[in-house]
Design a protein around this motif. Structure first.
Motif, PDB file in Angstrom:
ATOM      1  N   LEU A 185       0.832  -1.205   0.000  1.00 13.62           N
ATOM      2  CA  LEU A 185       0.000   0.000   0.000  1.00 13.62           C
ATOM      3  C   LEU A 185       0.867   1.255   0.000  1.00 13.62           C
ATOM      4  CD1 LEU A 185      -2.788  -1.046   2.538  1.00 13.62           C
ATOM      5  CD2 LEU A 185      -3.030  -0.793   0.063  1.00 13.62           C
ATOM      6  N   PHE A 186       1.962   1.225   0.757  1.00 10.15           N
ATOM      7  CA  PHE A 186       2.881   2.367   0.789  1.00 10.15           C
ATOM      8  C   PHE A 186       3.516   2.593  -0.580  1.00 10.15           C
ATOM      9  CE2 PHE A 186       7.365   3.673   1.222  1.00 10.15           C
ATOM     10  CZ  PHE A 186       7.162   4.981   1.616  1.00 10.15           C
ATOM     11  N   VAL A 187       3.998   1.519  -1.197  1.00  8.43           N
ATOM     12  CA  VAL A 187       4.620   1.640  -2.523  1.00  8.43           C
ATOM     13  C   VAL A 187       3.597   2.106  -3.558  1.00  8.43           C
ATOM     14  CG1 VAL A 187       5.753   0.342  -4.377  1.00  8.43           C
ATOM     15  CG2 VAL A 187       6.395  -0.064  -2.004  1.00  8.43           C
ATOM     16  N   ASP A 188       2.354   1.704  -3.368  1.00 11.65           N
ATOM     17  CA  ASP A 188       1.289   2.109  -4.293  1.00 11.65           C
ATOM     18  C   ASP A 188       0.942   3.588  -4.165  1.00 11.65           C
ATOM     19  OD1 ASP A 188      -0.756   1.522  -6.256  1.00 11.65           O
ATOM     20  OD2 ASP A 188      -2.198   1.711  -4.632  1.00 11.65           O
ATOM     21  N   GLY A 189       1.439   4.249  -3.124  1.00 12.85           N
ATOM     22  CA  GLY A 189       1.199   5.680  -2.988  1.00 12.85           C
ATOM     23  C   GLY A 189       0.284   6.065  -1.850  1.00 12.85           C
ATOM     24  N   ASN A 191      -1.038   7.476   1.511  1.00 15.29           N
ATOM     25  CA  ASN A 191      -0.556   8.592   2.312  1.00 15.29           C
ATOM     26  C   ASN A 191       0.196   8.086   3.537  1.00 15.29           C
ATOM     27  OD1 ASN A 191      -0.897  10.725   4.563  1.00 15.29           O
ATOM     28  ND2 ASN A 191      -1.452  11.836   2.700  1.00 15.29           N
ATOM     29  N   LEU A 192       1.300   8.782   3.877  1.00 16.08           N
ATOM     30  CA  LEU A 192       2.121   8.358   5.010  1.00 16.08           C
ATOM     31  C   LEU A 192       1.333   8.329   6.313  1.00 16.08           C
ATOM     32  CD1 LEU A 192       5.552  10.123   4.369  1.00 16.08           C
ATOM     33  CD2 LEU A 192       5.081   7.673   4.400  1.00 16.08           C
ATOM     34  N   ILE A 193       0.383   9.232   6.450  1.00 18.99           N
ATOM     35  CA  ILE A 193      -0.439   9.250   7.666  1.00 18.99           C
ATOM     36  C   ILE A 193      -1.252   7.961   7.758  1.00 18.99           C
ATOM     37  CG2 ILE A 193      -2.334  10.413   8.844  1.00 18.99           C
ATOM     38  CD1 ILE A 193      -1.348  13.025   7.661  1.00 18.99           C
ATOM     39  N   VAL A 195      -0.423   5.127   6.309  1.00 22.13           N
ATOM     40  CA  VAL A 195       0.529   4.046   6.556  1.00 22.13           C
ATOM     41  C   VAL A 195       0.847   3.956   8.046  1.00 22.13           C
ATOM     42  CG1 VAL A 195       2.878   3.229   6.138  1.00 22.13           C
ATOM     43  CG2 VAL A 195       1.539   4.172   4.253  1.00 22.13           C
ATOM     44  N   ALA A 196       1.079   5.122   8.664  1.00 25.09           N
ATOM     45  CA  ALA A 196       1.340   5.145  10.103  1.00 25.09           C
ATOM     46  C   ALA A 196       0.132   4.607  10.881  1.00 25.09           C
ATOM     47  CB  ALA A 196       1.672   6.562  10.549  1.00 25.09           C
ATOM     48  N   PHE A 197      -1.060   4.963  10.405  1.00 30.33           N
ATOM     49  CA  PHE A 197      -2.277   4.449  11.042  1.00 30.33           C
ATOM     50  C   PHE A 197      -2.346   2.924  10.925  1.00 30.33           C
ATOM     51  CE2 PHE A 197      -6.743   3.121  10.590  1.00 30.33           C
ATOM     52  CZ  PHE A 197      -7.221   3.500  11.849  1.00 30.33           C
ATOM     53  N   GLY A 198      -1.939   2.404   9.764  1.00 26.95           N
ATOM     54  CA  GLY A 198      -1.934   0.956   9.568  1.00 26.95           C
ATOM     55  C   GLY A 198      -0.983   0.258  10.526  1.00 26.95           C
ATOM     56  N   PHE A 199       0.221   0.810  10.681  1.00 27.28           N
ATOM     57  CA  PHE A 199       1.168   0.217  11.627  1.00 27.28           C
ATOM     58  C   PHE A 199       0.665   0.364  13.059  1.00 27.28           C
ATOM     59  CE2 PHE A 199       4.241   0.443   8.100  1.00 27.28           C
ATOM     60  CZ  PHE A 199       4.829  -0.801   8.243  1.00 27.28           C
ATOM     61  N   GLY A 200      -0.034   1.455  13.330  1.00 28.37           N
ATOM     62  CA  GLY A 200      -0.641   1.614  14.649  1.00 28.37           C
ATOM     63  C   GLY A 200      -1.678   0.529  14.912  1.00 28.37           C
ATOM     64  N   CYS A 201      -2.451   0.194  13.872  1.00 26.36           N
ATOM     65  CA  CYS A 201      -3.431  -0.890  14.001  1.00 26.36           C
ATOM     66  C   CYS A 201      -2.738  -2.230  14.228  1.00 26.36           C
ATOM     67  CB  CYS A 201      -4.306  -0.965  12.748  1.00 26.36           C
ATOM     68  SG  CYS A 201      -5.450   0.428  12.566  1.00 26.36           S
ATOM     69  N   MET A 202      -1.571  -2.419  13.586  1.00 28.18           N
ATOM     70  CA  MET A 202      -0.806  -3.640  13.814  1.00 28.18           C
ATOM     71  C   MET A 202      -0.385  -3.752  15.273  1.00 28.18           C
ATOM     72  SD  MET A 202       1.790  -4.398  10.638  1.00 28.18           S
ATOM     73  CE  MET A 202       2.533  -5.730  11.587  1.00 28.18           C
ATOM     74  N   ILE A 203       0.080  -2.635  15.835  1.00 28.56           N
ATOM     75  CA  ILE A 203       0.495  -2.634  17.241  1.00 28.56           C
ATOM     76  C   ILE A 203      -0.700  -2.925  18.146  1.00 28.56           C
ATOM     77  CG2 ILE A 203       1.412  -1.196  19.102  1.00 28.56           C
ATOM     78  CD1 ILE A 203       3.058   0.278  16.955  1.00 28.56           C
ATOM     79  N   ALA A 204      -1.845  -2.283  17.824  1.00 27.52           N
ATOM     80  CA  ALA A 204      -3.052  -2.530  18.619  1.00 27.52           C
ATOM     81  C   ALA A 204      -3.485  -3.985  18.522  1.00 27.52           C
ATOM     82  CB  ALA A 204      -4.179  -1.611  18.148  1.00 27.52           C
ATOM     83  N   ALA A 205      -3.386  -4.568  17.320  1.00 27.11           N
ATOM     84  CA  ALA A 205      -3.738  -5.971  17.144  1.00 27.11           C
ATOM     85  C   ALA A 205      -2.782  -6.875  17.916  1.00 27.11           C
ATOM     86  CB  ALA A 205      -3.727  -6.339  15.661  1.00 27.11           C
ATOM     87  N   GLN A 383       8.921  11.770  -8.425  1.00 25.27           N
ATOM     88  CA  GLN A 383       8.369  13.112  -8.281  1.00 25.27           C
ATOM     89  C   GLN A 383       7.689  13.274  -6.921  1.00 25.27           C
ATOM     90  OE1 GLN A 383       5.806  13.351 -11.684  1.00 25.27           O
ATOM     91  NE2 GLN A 383       7.469  13.873 -13.111  1.00 25.27           N
ATOM     92  N   TRP A 384       6.986  12.231  -6.479  1.00 26.79           N
ATOM     93  CA  TRP A 384       6.319  12.280  -5.183  1.00 26.79           C
ATOM     94  C   TRP A 384       7.334  12.426  -4.050  1.00 26.79           C
ATOM     95  CZ3 TRP A 384       6.657   8.583  -1.233  1.00 26.79           C
ATOM     96  CH2 TRP A 384       5.772   8.791  -0.162  1.00 26.79           C
ATOM     97  N   ARG A 385       8.476  11.714  -4.163  1.00 21.70           N
ATOM     98  CA  ARG A 385       9.493  11.766  -3.125  1.00 21.70           C
ATOM     99  C   ARG A 385      10.172  13.117  -3.062  1.00 21.70           C
ATOM    100  NH1 ARG A 385      12.459   5.920  -4.061  1.00 21.70           N
ATOM    101  NH2 ARG A 385      10.927   4.625  -2.965  1.00 21.70           N
ATOM    102  N   SER A 386      10.345  13.745  -4.249  1.00 22.72           N
ATOM    103  CA  SER A 386      11.035  15.022  -4.281  1.00 22.72           C
ATOM    104  C   SER A 386      10.141  16.190  -3.918  1.00 22.72           C
ATOM    105  CB  SER A 386      11.637  15.261  -5.674  1.00 22.72           C
ATOM    106  OG  SER A 386      10.613  15.315  -6.649  1.00 22.72           O
ATOM    107  N   ALA A 387       8.830  15.943  -3.870  1.00 26.51           N
ATOM    108  CA  ALA A 387       7.897  17.028  -3.585  1.00 26.51           C
ATOM    109  C   ALA A 387       7.959  17.447  -2.110  1.00 26.51           C
ATOM    110  CB  ALA A 387       6.480  16.585  -3.931  1.00 26.51           C
TER     111      ALA A 387
END
Length: 387
Positions: A185-189, A191-193, A195-205, A383-387
């Protein structure tokens, strides 16, 4: 070989010119380590359970031989063939994973295996690479057709796998597949927020699993509190690394294989540390690192988003599995029964990892023709990384 292959227009010659030979060679180096360490670790385990000394060796020779054939065979497939194989294999392994809940072998309270004549099949091992490829295709297809619910189907597929793995239960495999999906999902673009929410859900799980599953709570408590529970296996493994030192005690001179019931599987890295020392352990780590880094570097030049997302998921699952096994042996994380790719004993493990690496080699092989899901993905990502 390299010189003659430039003029060799046979299927093998074209494959050899275009395949990532560094990753291919590293894969067979790991298979070589698998043979060596199985010779070191398995006889003592076989004798302890009353079997022939060479039982595990003969089986693993067959498993690793088949794995080598799978790596080469799958790496020769086209990208479309890899996708078809993943779809068909994914459906079959999804059904087989569900079947384990009804007719599976129960070991230590978990139903993850189906009994076959030569081996016990763990379908979720094969489901992991198929899921990565199919998800990569689903996430990229929505870019082609706005009416195709690729993201929705990918989440539905992930949810079904979560339900099956939770029911077995197999929290380790569930964690790896979740990490693979989040990376994709991160590589697909994404949003970092988010992605962070997803990892937060992993921690909660993970916290929820601590309270729901007794075996998870036991492992975490033993990791966090040295005075709680039985620490025999991890203490024995750590002593083995200490006894091995820099260069090891020598082939056949280790003692950990006589003491640990899973010395040929979950703790094979400790056998390597005791008999061959830190130098060989570092070499094994470097080989795994080369495969992961080399694959990611090849993706930088890739313009097909399907290849980038699918391969990112495949190499994430491969690298994470290796990390979990070695880190568990070194007591860097709570113990988890996860095999070391190509080195630990196990037919399902060897063949499923071979399937994943074969898919990586096939997808990253230089090929003629249009990509499966359009061009310009890497340019957009830069381009996304350099923005």
């Amino acid at each position: 070989m390299a010189g003659s292959s430039r003029t060799d227009d046979s299927p093998f010659g074209r494959w050899w010119r275009n395949v990532d030979r560094t990753t291919l060679i590293c894969t067979f180096i790991l298979i070589g380590f698998g043979y060596i360490l199985m010779l070191a670790a398995s006889p003592a385990v076989a004798v302890r359970i009353g079997a022939s000394r060479n039982m595990f060796i003969f089986k693993q020779v067959l498993f690793l031989g088949i794995a080598g054939v799978i790596v080469v065979g799958i790496s020769m497939l086209s990208r479309k063939a890899v996708l078809r194989l993943s779809m068909i294999g994914g459906v079959l392994m999804l059904g087989a994973t569900a079947l384990t809940l009804v007719h599976g072998i129960e070991i230590k309270g978990a139903r993850r295996w189906i009994a076959l004549s030569m081996m016990s099949l763990q379908p979720s091992e094969f489901l992991k690479p198929c899921f990565a490829v199919v998800t990569g295709w689903l996430l990229t297809q929505r870019r082609i057709s706005r009416y195709f619910p690729g993201m929705l189907i990918a989440f539905a597929l992930y949810g079904l796998i979560v339900l099956l793995l939770k029911s077995q239960p197999d929290i380790g495999m569930l964690t790896v597949i979740t990490a693979v999906f989040l990376v994709q999902l991160f590589v697909d673009g994404l949003n970092l927020i988010l992605v962070a929410f997803g990892f937060g859900c992993m921690i909660a799980a993970g916290i929820a699993a601590f309270f729901i599953f007794p075996h998870v709570r036991s492992r975490v408590e033993r990791f966090m509190h040295p005075g709680v529970g039985d620490h025999y296996q991890i203490d024995t493994a750590l002593r083995a690394f200490g006894n091995g030192g820099l260069l090891g005690r020598g082939p056949g001179e280790g003692r950990v294989k006589d003491l640990l019931p899973d010395a040929h599987a979950d703790f094979v890295f400790a056998v390597a540390g005791e008999e061959y020392g830190m130098v060989v352990c570092m070499l094994i780590i470097c080989v795994f690192g080369v495969i992961v880094v080399r694959t990611l570097l090849r993706l930088i030049r890739e313009d097909d988003p399907f290849v980038v997302i699918a391969t990112s998921g495949l190499v994430t699952g491969f690298g994470l599995q290796a990390f979990v096994n070695m880190a568990s042996s070194l007591h860097l994380i709570p113990t988890k029964g996860m095999t070391l790719p190509f080195i630990s004993y196990g037919g399902s493990s060897a063949m499923s990892v071979a399937l994943a690496i074969g898919m990586v080699l096939a997808l990253t092989r230089q090929q003629q023709g249009r990509p499966l899901a359009g061009n310009g993905f890497v340019t957009t990502l830069r381009q996304w990384r350099s923005a």
